[in-house]
Design a protein around this motif. Structure first.
Motif, PDB file in Angstrom:
ATOM      1  N   ASP A  40      72.166  47.430  78.832  1.00 36.83           N
ATOM      2  CA  ASP A  40      73.336  48.299  78.962  1.00 36.83           C
ATOM      3  C   ASP A  40      74.448  47.531  79.674  1.00 36.83           C
ATOM      4  OD1 ASP A  40      72.633  48.227  81.655  1.00 36.83           O
ATOM      5  OD2 ASP A  40      71.761  50.236  81.662  1.00 36.83           O
ATOM      6  N   ALA A  41      75.543  48.236  80.000  1.00 38.82           N
ATOM      7  CA  ALA A  41      76.709  47.584  80.604  1.00 38.82           C
ATOM      8  C   ALA A  41      76.395  46.968  81.965  1.00 38.82           C
ATOM      9  CB  ALA A  41      77.852  48.593  80.752  1.00 38.82           C
ATOM     10  N   ALA A  42      75.348  47.464  82.628  1.00 38.86           N
ATOM     11  CA  ALA A  42      74.971  46.925  83.938  1.00 38.86           C
ATOM     12  C   ALA A  42      73.967  45.774  83.832  1.00 38.86           C
ATOM     13  CB  ALA A  42      74.394  48.042  84.820  1.00 38.86           C
ATOM     14  N   GLY A  43      73.589  45.413  82.598  1.00 36.90           N
ATOM     15  CA  GLY A  43      72.660  44.308  82.411  1.00 36.90           C
ATOM     16  C   GLY A  43      71.201  44.693  82.506  1.00 36.90           C
ATOM     17  N   ARG A  44      70.906  45.987  82.456  1.00 38.90           N
ATOM     18  CA  ARG A  44      69.521  46.444  82.532  1.00 38.90           C
ATOM     19  C   ARG A  44      68.955  46.641  81.126  1.00 38.90           C
ATOM     20  NH1 ARG A  44      72.132  49.955  86.409  1.00 38.90           N
ATOM     21  NH2 ARG A  44      72.417  51.362  84.639  1.00 38.90           N
ATOM     22  N   PRO A  45      67.736  46.175  80.851  1.00 38.13           N
ATOM     23  CA  PRO A  45      67.115  46.472  79.558  1.00 38.13           C
ATOM     24  C   PRO A  45      67.073  47.976  79.309  1.00 38.13           C
ATOM     25  CG  PRO A  45      65.875  44.769  80.671  1.00 38.13           C
ATOM     26  CD  PRO A  45      66.905  45.268  81.656  1.00 38.13           C
ATOM     27  N   CYS A  46      67.377  48.383  78.079  1.00 37.71           N
ATOM     28  CA  CYS A  46      67.573  49.796  77.755  1.00 37.71           C
ATOM     29  C   CYS A  46      66.250  50.521  77.506  1.00 37.71           C
ATOM     30  CB  CYS A  46      68.444  49.931  76.522  1.00 37.71           C
ATOM     31  SG  CYS A  46      70.072  49.180  76.678  1.00 37.71           S
ATOM     32  N   PRO A  47      65.920  51.505  78.326  1.00 41.99           N
ATOM     33  CA  PRO A  47      64.723  52.303  78.089  1.00 41.99           C
ATOM     34  C   PRO A  47      65.054  53.490  77.189  1.00 41.99           C
ATOM     35  CG  PRO A  47      65.656  52.901  80.193  1.00 41.99           C
ATOM     36  CD  PRO A  47      66.593  51.901  79.580  1.00 41.99           C
ATOM     37  N   ILE A  48      65.680  53.233  76.021  1.00 45.55           N
ATOM     38  CA  ILE A  48      66.119  54.326  75.163  1.00 45.55           C
ATOM     39  C   ILE A  48      65.553  54.149  73.776  1.00 45.55           C
ATOM     40  CG2 ILE A  48      68.246  54.714  76.456  1.00 45.55           C
ATOM     41  CD1 ILE A  48      69.715  53.097  74.376  1.00 45.55           C
ATOM     42  N   ALA A  49      65.866  55.107  72.918  1.00 43.82           N
ATOM     43  CA  ALA A  49      65.309  55.116  71.573  1.00 43.82           C
ATOM     44  C   ALA A  49      65.761  53.904  70.770  1.00 43.82           C
ATOM     45  CB  ALA A  49      65.728  56.405  70.875  1.00 43.82           C
ATOM     46  N   CYS A  50      64.992  53.609  69.766  1.00 43.18           N
ATOM     47  CA  CYS A  50      65.322  52.551  68.813  1.00 43.18           C
ATOM     48  C   CYS A  50      66.135  53.193  67.698  1.00 43.18           C
ATOM     49  CB  CYS A  50      64.027  51.953  68.272  1.00 43.18           C
ATOM     50  SG  CYS A  50      64.170  51.096  66.717  1.00 43.18           S
ATOM     51  N   PRO A  51      67.469  52.948  67.659  1.00 44.18           N
ATOM     52  CA  PRO A  51      68.279  53.618  66.642  1.00 44.18           C
ATOM     53  C   PRO A  51      68.177  52.944  65.279  1.00 44.18           C
ATOM     54  CG  PRO A  51      69.595  52.854  68.523  1.00 44.18           C
ATOM     55  CD  PRO A  51      68.278  52.162  68.570  1.00 44.18           C
ATOM     56  N   CYS A  52      68.339  53.742  64.245  1.00 39.57           N
ATOM     57  CA  CYS A  52      68.364  53.253  62.872  1.00 39.57           C
ATOM     58  C   CYS A  52      69.666  53.716  62.246  1.00 39.57           C
ATOM     59  CB  CYS A  52      67.174  53.817  62.106  1.00 39.57           C
ATOM     60  SG  CYS A  52      67.242  53.561  60.326  1.00 39.57           S
ATOM     61  N   LEU A  53      70.368  52.813  61.567  1.00 33.32           N
ATOM     62  CA  LEU A  53      71.625  53.158  60.925  1.00 33.32           C
ATOM     63  C   LEU A  53      71.339  53.653  59.517  1.00 33.32           C
ATOM     64  CD1 LEU A  53      74.725  53.178  61.190  1.00 33.32           C
ATOM     65  CD2 LEU A  53      74.723  50.886  60.181  1.00 33.32           C
ATOM     66  N   GLN A  54      71.625  54.937  59.266  1.00 36.01           N
ATOM     67  CA  GLN A  54      71.450  55.531  57.954  1.00 36.01           C
ATOM     68  C   GLN A  54      72.816  55.991  57.460  1.00 36.01           C
ATOM     69  OE1 GLN A  54      68.468  58.589  58.037  1.00 36.01           O
ATOM     70  NE2 GLN A  54      66.796  57.169  58.441  1.00 36.01           N
ATOM     71  N   GLY A  55      73.320  55.292  56.435  1.00 36.31           N
ATOM     72  CA  GLY A  55      74.668  55.605  55.967  1.00 36.31           C
ATOM     73  C   GLY A  55      75.673  55.271  57.047  1.00 36.31           C
ATOM     74  N   ARG A  57      75.726  56.932  60.109  1.00 40.20           N
ATOM     75  CA  ARG A  57      75.326  57.600  61.343  1.00 40.20           C
ATOM     76  C   ARG A  57      74.065  56.961  61.898  1.00 40.20           C
ATOM     77  NH1 ARG A  57      71.951  62.609  60.540  1.00 40.20           N
ATOM     78  NH2 ARG A  57      70.917  62.358  58.535  1.00 40.20           N
ATOM     79  N   TRP A  58      73.946  57.046  63.210  1.00 43.35           N
ATOM     80  CA  TRP A  58      72.786  56.500  63.907  1.00 43.35           C
ATOM     81  C   TRP A  58      71.745  57.596  64.089  1.00 43.35           C
ATOM     82  CZ3 TRP A  58      72.337  51.402  64.825  1.00 43.35           C
ATOM     83  CH2 TRP A  58      73.511  50.631  64.797  1.00 43.35           C
ATOM     84  N   ILE A  59      70.516  57.279  63.770  1.00 39.33           N
ATOM     85  CA  ILE A  59      69.399  58.205  63.963  1.00 39.33           C
ATOM     86  C   ILE A  59      68.538  57.655  65.095  1.00 39.33           C
ATOM     87  CG2 ILE A  59      67.426  59.339  62.896  1.00 39.33           C
ATOM     88  CD1 ILE A  59      70.068  60.047  61.585  1.00 39.33           C
ATOM     89  N   ASN A  60      68.354  58.430  66.155  1.00 46.51           N
ATOM     90  CA  ASN A  60      67.498  57.998  67.255  1.00 46.51           C
ATOM     91  C   ASN A  60      66.032  58.166  66.880  1.00 46.51           C
ATOM     92  OD1 ASN A  60      69.209  56.961  69.130  1.00 46.51           O
ATOM     93  ND2 ASN A  60      69.436  58.844  70.310  1.00 46.51           N
ATOM     94  N   LEU A  61      65.309  57.073  66.967  1.00 41.88           N
ATOM     95  CA  LEU A  61      63.892  57.085  66.635  1.00 41.88           C
ATOM     96  C   LEU A  61      63.061  57.082  67.910  1.00 41.88           C
ATOM     97  CD1 LEU A  61      64.072  54.417  63.785  1.00 41.88           C
ATOM     98  CD2 LEU A  61      64.253  56.899  63.579  1.00 41.88           C
ATOM     99  N   THR A  62      61.757  57.007  67.750  1.00 40.43           N
ATOM    100  CA  THR A  62      60.860  57.008  68.904  1.00 40.43           C
ATOM    101  C   THR A  62      61.180  55.835  69.829  1.00 40.43           C
ATOM    102  OG1 THR A  62      59.151  57.890  67.454  1.00 40.43           O
ATOM    103  CG2 THR A  62      58.436  57.068  69.599  1.00 40.43           C
ATOM    104  N   PRO A  63      61.319  56.082  71.136  1.00 39.21           N
ATOM    105  CA  PRO A  63      61.642  54.991  72.070  1.00 39.21           C
ATOM    106  C   PRO A  63      60.588  53.890  72.053  1.00 39.21           C
ATOM    107  CG  PRO A  63      61.925  57.127  73.137  1.00 39.21           C
ATOM    108  CD  PRO A  63      61.246  57.383  71.821  1.00 39.21           C
ATOM    109  N   MET A  64      61.045  52.642  72.182  1.00 44.70           N
ATOM    110  CA  MET A  64      60.125  51.523  72.305  1.00 44.70           C
ATOM    111  C   MET A  64      59.373  51.670  73.631  1.00 44.70           C
ATOM    112  SD  MET A  64      60.985  47.519  71.582  1.00 44.70           S
ATOM    113  CE  MET A  64      62.408  47.513  72.673  1.00 44.70           C
ATOM    114  N   PRO A  65      58.045  51.554  73.645  1.00 43.49           N
ATOM    115  CA  PRO A  65      57.289  51.781  74.883  1.00 43.49           C
ATOM    116  C   PRO A  65      57.732  50.893  76.041  1.00 43.49           C
ATOM    117  CG  PRO A  65      55.807  51.726  73.000  1.00 43.49           C
ATOM    118  CD  PRO A  65      57.155  51.313  72.492  1.00 43.49           C
TER     119      PRO A  65
END
Length: 350
Positions: A40-55, A57-65
């Motif tokens: 993220d902007a602070a340089g921390r690895p993102c503990p968030i979902a793995c997004p997929c671009l469909q058309g 729009r972004w679809i949030n998928l299951t977060p990477m463990p």
């Protein structure tokens, strides 16, 4: 084959990312783009979902463990293998995870023997080949290892002659080429090839100059193209931006002479680079300007010259990019205003 003219290329803005991101890894399965990890902007690895671009729009998928940045990624059928990288504690990881795009779920896989960041990975015959990396002791590795999906096993192969991390790898037939990379933040000129049939390494003519943050791409004829970057001087000389282009012809087994190559229009480093519709494309980056660049240029192989294309909507560097269906997608990155850009753009030619 006729290549598109400069005015045929245009940019299209895509949906904004859920959050600004940098040092993420892009992958493509079935024509869809997946974005894995990043900071993220602070340089921390993102503990968030793995997004997929469909058309558009972004679809949030299951977060990477395991949150991570700078991971190595390989596509094995419908699954995405995520290897190593940097974790939340800023240390290398040995964790390996796999995302099944059909099932929409993650599975833990057999870990690396040691924690590594800066691993380079490619796929041959359904198996992932992982080269080099930097360990927790900050020293480069010469390791070559192969992952067998069916057995969930990492096998050790003959190590490469030059230890390094962040190298560029490319598979041509039965040969795995490994170019450049770094040792303890210093760039290396080593260029080596591994023959998967004889299981042996061969040392090739070294890269013409030491450079970092340049563009590295392979064309369909088996030529390695090195573009721009920061050239490293000897002794106490400072780094300098360059527009220099070097090309290695695997058929000749030699680097082309300087008079056979054409320098870019703009000195730049840390930019997006790709082959698109038969043309080398470079976009954005850093140069001799106080802020990131928005300029874009493309090489015309018949005219043998670089031409200006339409600029990007936002100036940026440290982007991630991928070519899918003759379109160059440039995602995230950094500019002066937003440390982690939430923007994604697509370059295509009509």
């Amino acid at each position: 084959m006729a290549v598109p003219s400069a005015h045929e290329f245009h940019w299209q803005s895509l949906a904004q990312l859920p959050t600004g991101r940098v040092y993420h890894t892009l992958s493509e399965v079935g024509g869809q783009m997946y974005m894995l990890g990043g900071c993220d902007a602070a340089g921390r690895p993102c503990p968030i979902a793995c997004p997929c671009l469909q058309g558009d729009r972004w679809i949030n998928l299951t977060p990477m463990p395991t949150p991570r940045a700078g991971a190595a990624v390989a596509v094995l059928g419908k699954q995405i293998l995520v290897v190593g990288g940097v974790g939340e504690d800023q240390n290398p990881l040995k964790v390996v995870e796999m995302y099944n795009t059909e099932e929409g779920r993650w599975r833990k896989r057999n870990t690396l023997r040691e924690a590594l960041m800066g691993v380079s990975i490619t796929v041959k015959d359904g198996r992932a080949l992982a080269v080099g990396g930097m360990g927790a002791d900050l020293l480069p590795r010469s390791i070559l290892q192969q992952y067998d999906l069916r057995k969930d096993v990492w096998a050790q192969l003959p190590p490469m002659p030059t230890p390094r991390y962040d190298a560029n790898t490319h598979l041509l037939g039965n040969k795995l080429y490994v170019a450049g990379g770094r040792q303890c933040k210093r760039p290396v000129k080593a260029f080596e090839v591994y023959d998967t049939e004889t299981r042996s390494w061969t040392t090739l003519p070294m890269m013409p100059c030491k450079r970092t943050y340049g563009g590295v791409m392979w064309d369909t004829a088996g030529k390695l193209c090195l573009l721009g970057g920061l050239r490293q001087g000897g002794g106490h000389q400072s780094s300098k931006f360059t527009k220099n282009v070097n090309i290695f012809d695997t058929n000749q087994g030699a680097w082309l002479k300087s008079e056979e190559t054409v320098a870019m229009k703009t000195k730049r480093a840390d930019f997006a680079a790709a082959f698109l519709r038969g043309r080398m494309i470079v976009a954005g980056g850093l140069g001799h300007e106080p802020s990131a660049l928005d300029t874009v240029e493309a090489f015309h192989p018949q005219k043998k010259k670089w031409e200006r294309l339409a600029p990007m909507t936002f100036p940026r560097c440290s982007v991630s990019s991928i070519v899918i269906r003759d379109r160059l997608l440039v995602v995230g990155g950094v500019n002066q205003v937003q440390p982690g850009l939430m923007d994604a753009a697509l370059l295509k030619a009509h």
